[in-house]
Enzyme design. Sequence first.
Site, short mmCIF file in Angstrom:
data_model
loop_
_atom_site.label_atom_id
_atom_site.label_comp_id
_atom_site.label_asym_id
_atom_site.label_seq_id
_atom_site.Cartn_x
_atom_site.Cartn_y
_atom_site.Cartn_z
N PRO A 120 4.94 -2.47 0.09
CA PRO A 120 6.26 -2.97 0.50
C PRO A 120 6.17 -3.63 1.86
O PRO A 120 5.44 -3.17 2.74
CB PRO A 120 7.11 -1.69 0.55
CG PRO A 120 6.44 -0.75 -0.40
CD PRO A 120 4.97 -1.05 -0.29
N CYS A 121 6.91 -4.73 2.02
CA CYS A 121 6.74 -5.52 3.25
C CYS A 121 7.14 -4.74 4.49
O CYS A 121 6.69 -5.06 5.59
CB CYS A 121 7.54 -6.82 3.16
SG CYS A 121 9.32 -6.59 3.00
N GLN A 122 7.96 -3.68 4.36
CA GLN A 122 8.32 -2.88 5.53
C GLN A 122 7.09 -2.28 6.17
O GLN A 122 7.08 -1.96 7.35
CB GLN A 122 9.29 -1.76 5.14
CG GLN A 122 10.64 -2.24 4.69
CD GLN A 122 10.68 -2.43 3.18
OE1 GLN A 122 9.66 -2.67 2.55
NE2 GLN A 122 11.87 -2.33 2.60
N PHE B 91 4.53 -3.68 7.00
CA PHE B 91 3.90 -4.60 7.94
C PHE B 91 4.82 -4.99 9.10
O PHE B 91 4.42 -5.74 9.97
CB PHE B 91 3.50 -5.89 7.22
CG PHE B 91 2.69 -5.66 5.99
CD1 PHE B 91 1.38 -5.24 6.07
CD2 PHE B 91 3.24 -5.84 4.74
CE1 PHE B 91 0.63 -5.03 4.94
CE2 PHE B 91 2.49 -5.63 3.59
CZ PHE B 91 1.18 -5.23 3.70
#
Length: 507
Positions: free
Chosen positions: A107-109, A111
């Site tokens: 999930p992009c969170q 990063f």
Amino acid sequence: MSDRIMTRQTIERKIARLRAGKQPRVLDLFAGCGGLSLGFEAAGFELAAAVEFDPDAARSHGLNFHPGKEAHSQARDILTTHPEDLARELGLGPVAEAIDVIVGGPPCQAFARVGRPKLREIDAHPQAFKHDPRARLYLEYLSYVEAFQPLVVLVENVPDVLNHGGQNIAEEICEVLEQKGYLCRYTLLNAAFYGVPQTRQRMFLIAYRGEIADRVVFPESTHWVELPPGYEGSRAVALKLLNDGNISGDANDYTDPPEATPELIPAVTAEQALGDLPPIYARDLLKSGELRRGARRFDKPMPYGAHTKLSAYARLMRTWPGFQALPEGLKDHVIRYLPRDYELFARLNPGDQYPQAWKHAHDMLAERVQELRGRGIYIFEGTPEYERLKEQIIPPYDVNKFPNKWRKMEADQPARTLMAHLGKDGYSHIHYDSAQARTISVREAARLQSFPDGFVFNGTMNPAFRQIGNAVPPLMAKALATTIIKQIREGVRAGETETCPKAAVCV
């Protein structure tokens, strides 16, 4: 023996195995119900294992790809399931020898605001996540790559990862993988250009071990449609940092997607995708009492009925090898209970969004007030009676917020992007057929994502919608997988006469 020599020997054994005609083995991380898995399996890969945290999605994945093997249906948290644990629980054998390809996407969170120097620190120092826990999922994904030593890595994510708070996450992933001996590239692909009846745009990153490839190729487009303005806008925003040169470092690993041109086959439309499915007339079911509030289960089959001419897409969805339609019909063709809105859905024009729906609803309220006056019943604005009537007709959402919360599909166009939010309400995909006057069913959502009719979704309606909205469309995955397996085979054959290809990291 040094780690580099051990890695080289592991890679050589994997290449020798493939050269002997064995299927490449795939591990799907953050697998969901299995969109990527299905596409890779259809392209000739062996699906060896998956890791998925959500219990319903994990069970769906196990039921479809490893039926009867309970261990493959268990939910697993990548934070607590280490590669050695997974290999032992699923009987994969020695970790470094077990997998050839890893697919998925943290999930992009994971990063968010973790800069490039920070990613290097995380890679070099496994305890670094304690200082920045947002990086933990990235660390776990990276640890799986490190442990399984795959020949190929595929990462999928939303376009915003190219411009995530001033960061180009895809570039940073490539930089870390390149330090590990991979050749890496990423781009933006739209599913509508690959036979999916949906204008879904996502970032895809592919990395190959240098021993098997000296270039990264993305699949050529097969279909064409003029994308709605919003999609080109989102692409422009995602690429803005690349185009302006404002990111931290150069976007060396971005590549333009293959071009889609009007000479290609027209994109699959919503009607071509859904038109053969049994109609569900929501207002009739409401009047008869057959449609009621409560959980929607999938145990009641609905026959397809007579349909004289199937589209090529509908035929594929019914006959997908290993996932053919059941003779008794569909068991998940169920819809939401939205009694206030069925009449409003019938009034909407193709392409109408919430501002238009709100206006239609106010017209309906005025007509109802006028009808009551004709019967000698006078209701005035501001009275409790008027407010009660208004509540029965007009949705409560602010017309100035989230204008695309609602949308009625166009029959002659691909659908817009399906999201996990389908698990909440489904207003983003109102059926194009005004006579049916409803939001799409679970099976219709699956069709728009290119899941075949024999694919099973575990749970009830809301979890199934969420699984579908979160998935990578299987046809999009198959296009990527077909290109990847071709490059693998070319690389394996080339290695028969070339001990150390020029792009390889040789020891």
